[in-house]
Design a protein around this motif. Structure first.
Motif, PDB file in Angstrom:
ATOM      1  N   GLU A 180       0.837  -1.205   0.000  1.00 16.09           N
ATOM      2  CA  GLU A 180       0.000   0.000   0.000  1.00 16.09           C
ATOM      3  C   GLU A 180       0.873   1.257   0.000  1.00 16.09           C
ATOM      4  O   GLU A 180       0.586   2.237  -0.699  1.00 16.09           O
ATOM      5  CB  GLU A 180      -0.899  -0.019   1.228  1.00 16.09           C
ATOM      6  CG  GLU A 180      -1.871   1.127   1.313  1.00 16.09           C
ATOM      7  CD  GLU A 180      -2.707   1.093   2.574  1.00 16.09           C
ATOM      8  OE1 GLU A 180      -3.348   2.113   2.859  1.00 16.09           O
ATOM      9  OE2 GLU A 180      -2.724   0.053   3.274  1.00 16.09           O
ATOM     10  N   LEU A 181       1.939   1.220   0.761  1.00 13.73           N
ATOM     11  CA  LEU A 181       2.870   2.343   0.813  1.00 13.73           C
ATOM     12  C   LEU A 181       3.529   2.565  -0.542  1.00 13.73           C
ATOM     13  O   LEU A 181       3.672   3.703  -0.999  1.00 13.73           O
ATOM     14  CB  LEU A 181       3.923   2.071   1.881  1.00 13.73           C
ATOM     15  CG  LEU A 181       4.904   3.185   2.195  1.00 13.73           C
ATOM     16  CD1 LEU A 181       4.168   4.389   2.758  1.00 13.73           C
ATOM     17  CD2 LEU A 181       5.948   2.681   3.175  1.00 13.73           C
ATOM     18  N   GLN A 182       3.882   1.481  -1.210  1.00  9.09           N
ATOM     19  CA  GLN A 182       4.499   1.574  -2.526  1.00  9.09           C
ATOM     20  C   GLN A 182       3.531   2.176  -3.547  1.00  9.09           C
ATOM     21  O   GLN A 182       3.905   3.061  -4.323  1.00  9.09           O
ATOM     22  CB  GLN A 182       4.919   0.169  -2.972  1.00  9.09           C
ATOM     23  CG  GLN A 182       6.210   0.112  -3.684  1.00  9.09           C
ATOM     24  CD  GLN A 182       6.644  -1.324  -3.936  1.00  9.09           C
ATOM     25  OE1 GLN A 182       5.894  -2.273  -3.745  1.00  9.09           O
ATOM     26  NE2 GLN A 182       7.869  -1.484  -4.381  1.00  9.09           N
ATOM     27  N   ARG A 183       2.275   1.700  -3.543  1.00  8.27           N
ATOM     28  CA  ARG A 183       1.280   2.238  -4.476  1.00  8.27           C
ATOM     29  C   ARG A 183       1.029   3.720  -4.219  1.00  8.27           C
ATOM     30  O   ARG A 183       0.938   4.514  -5.163  1.00  8.27           O
ATOM     31  CB  ARG A 183      -0.028   1.467  -4.362  1.00  8.27           C
ATOM     32  CG  ARG A 183       0.010   0.091  -4.991  1.00  8.27           C
ATOM     33  CD  ARG A 183      -1.369  -0.552  -5.054  1.00  8.27           C
ATOM     34  NE  ARG A 183      -1.948  -0.755  -3.727  1.00  8.27           N
ATOM     35  CZ  ARG A 183      -1.709  -1.798  -2.939  1.00  8.27           C
ATOM     36  NH1 ARG A 183      -0.886  -2.747  -3.360  1.00  8.27           N
ATOM     37  NH2 ARG A 183      -2.274  -1.905  -1.758  1.00  8.27           N
ATOM     38  N   SER A 184       0.937   4.093  -2.966  1.00  7.54           N
ATOM     39  CA  SER A 184       0.717   5.500  -2.633  1.00  7.54           C
ATOM     40  C   SER A 184       1.894   6.359  -3.079  1.00  7.54           C
ATOM     41  O   SER A 184       1.714   7.468  -3.587  1.00  7.54           O
ATOM     42  CB  SER A 184       0.495   5.659  -1.135  1.00  7.54           C
ATOM     43  OG  SER A 184      -0.673   5.001  -0.730  1.00  7.54           O
ATOM     44  N   SER A 185       3.096   5.856  -2.892  1.00  2.00           N
ATOM     45  CA  SER A 185       4.290   6.605  -3.294  1.00  2.00           C
ATOM     46  C   SER A 185       4.334   6.805  -4.803  1.00  2.00           C
ATOM     47  O   SER A 185       4.671   7.890  -5.290  1.00  2.00           O
ATOM     48  CB  SER A 185       5.552   5.883  -2.840  1.00  2.00           C
ATOM     49  OG  SER A 185       5.585   5.790  -1.445  1.00  2.00           O
ATOM     50  N   LEU A 219       1.747   6.830  -6.804  1.00  3.27           N
ATOM     51  CA  LEU A 219       0.674   7.773  -7.129  1.00  3.27           C
ATOM     52  C   LEU A 219       1.125   9.209  -6.892  1.00  3.27           C
ATOM     53  O   LEU A 219       0.891  10.091  -7.729  1.00  3.27           O
ATOM     54  CB  LEU A 219      -0.568   7.455  -6.295  1.00  3.27           C
ATOM     55  CG  LEU A 219      -1.757   8.382  -6.498  1.00  3.27           C
ATOM     56  CD1 LEU A 219      -2.284   8.254  -7.915  1.00  3.27           C
ATOM     57  CD2 LEU A 219      -2.837   8.045  -5.488  1.00  3.27           C
ATOM     58  N   VAL A 220       1.786   9.460  -5.773  1.00  2.00           N
ATOM     59  CA  VAL A 220       2.277  10.808  -5.469  1.00  2.00           C
ATOM     60  C   VAL A 220       3.331  11.230  -6.488  1.00  2.00           C
ATOM     61  O   VAL A 220       3.332  12.378  -6.958  1.00  2.00           O
ATOM     62  CB  VAL A 220       2.841  10.875  -4.036  1.00  2.00           C
ATOM     63  CG1 VAL A 220       3.611  12.154  -3.801  1.00  2.00           C
ATOM     64  CG2 VAL A 220       1.724  10.727  -3.023  1.00  2.00           C
ATOM     65  N   LEU A 221       4.216  10.330  -6.868  1.00  3.24           N
ATOM     66  CA  LEU A 221       5.248  10.639  -7.852  1.00  3.24           C
ATOM     67  C   LEU A 221       4.638  11.002  -9.202  1.00  3.24           C
ATOM     68  O   LEU A 221       4.996  12.013  -9.815  1.00  3.24           O
ATOM     69  CB  LEU A 221       6.208   9.458  -8.003  1.00  3.24           C
ATOM     70  CG  LEU A 221       7.323   9.618  -9.018  1.00  3.24           C
ATOM     71  CD1 LEU A 221       8.264  10.737  -8.595  1.00  3.24           C
ATOM     72  CD2 LEU A 221       8.086   8.324  -9.174  1.00  3.24           C
ATOM     73  N   VAL A 222       3.682  10.204  -9.667  1.00  2.00           N
ATOM     74  CA  VAL A 222       3.041  10.464 -10.960  1.00  2.00           C
ATOM     75  C   VAL A 222       2.263  11.780 -10.921  1.00  2.00           C
ATOM     76  O   VAL A 222       2.353  12.600 -11.841  1.00  2.00           O
ATOM     77  CB  VAL A 222       2.127   9.280 -11.360  1.00  2.00           C
ATOM     78  CG1 VAL A 222       1.269   9.626 -12.552  1.00  2.00           C
ATOM     79  CG2 VAL A 222       2.973   8.049 -11.650  1.00  2.00           C
TER      80      VAL A 222
END
Length: 63
Positions: A26-31, A33-36
């Motif tokens: 979940e942390l990876q997906r959120s990161s 998303l924030v990067l994109v």
């Protein structure tokens, strides 16, 4: 000094028992998303800046 010890002890208890930490996936997906989203935002602002720069350059050359 007692207040500081109490603060640290209560903070530790809260972090250990009351905070819900995200799973690694979940942390990876959120990161990502924030990067994109940040890249899209930066490109949009860059394009707007380029458009204004060109418009002002044209305007100043006209006069």
């Amino acid at each position: 000094m007692e207040k500081l010890k109490l603060f640290v002890a209560e903070s530790y208890e809260e972090m250990k028992h009351k905070v819900t930490w995200p799973k690694y996936g979940e942390l990876q997906r959120s990161s990502i998303l924030v990067l994109v989203a940040s890249l899209i935002f930066a490109l949009t602002i860059g394009l707007i800046d380029l458009a204004f720069e060109n418009a002002l350059e044209w305007f100043y050359k006209a006069f």
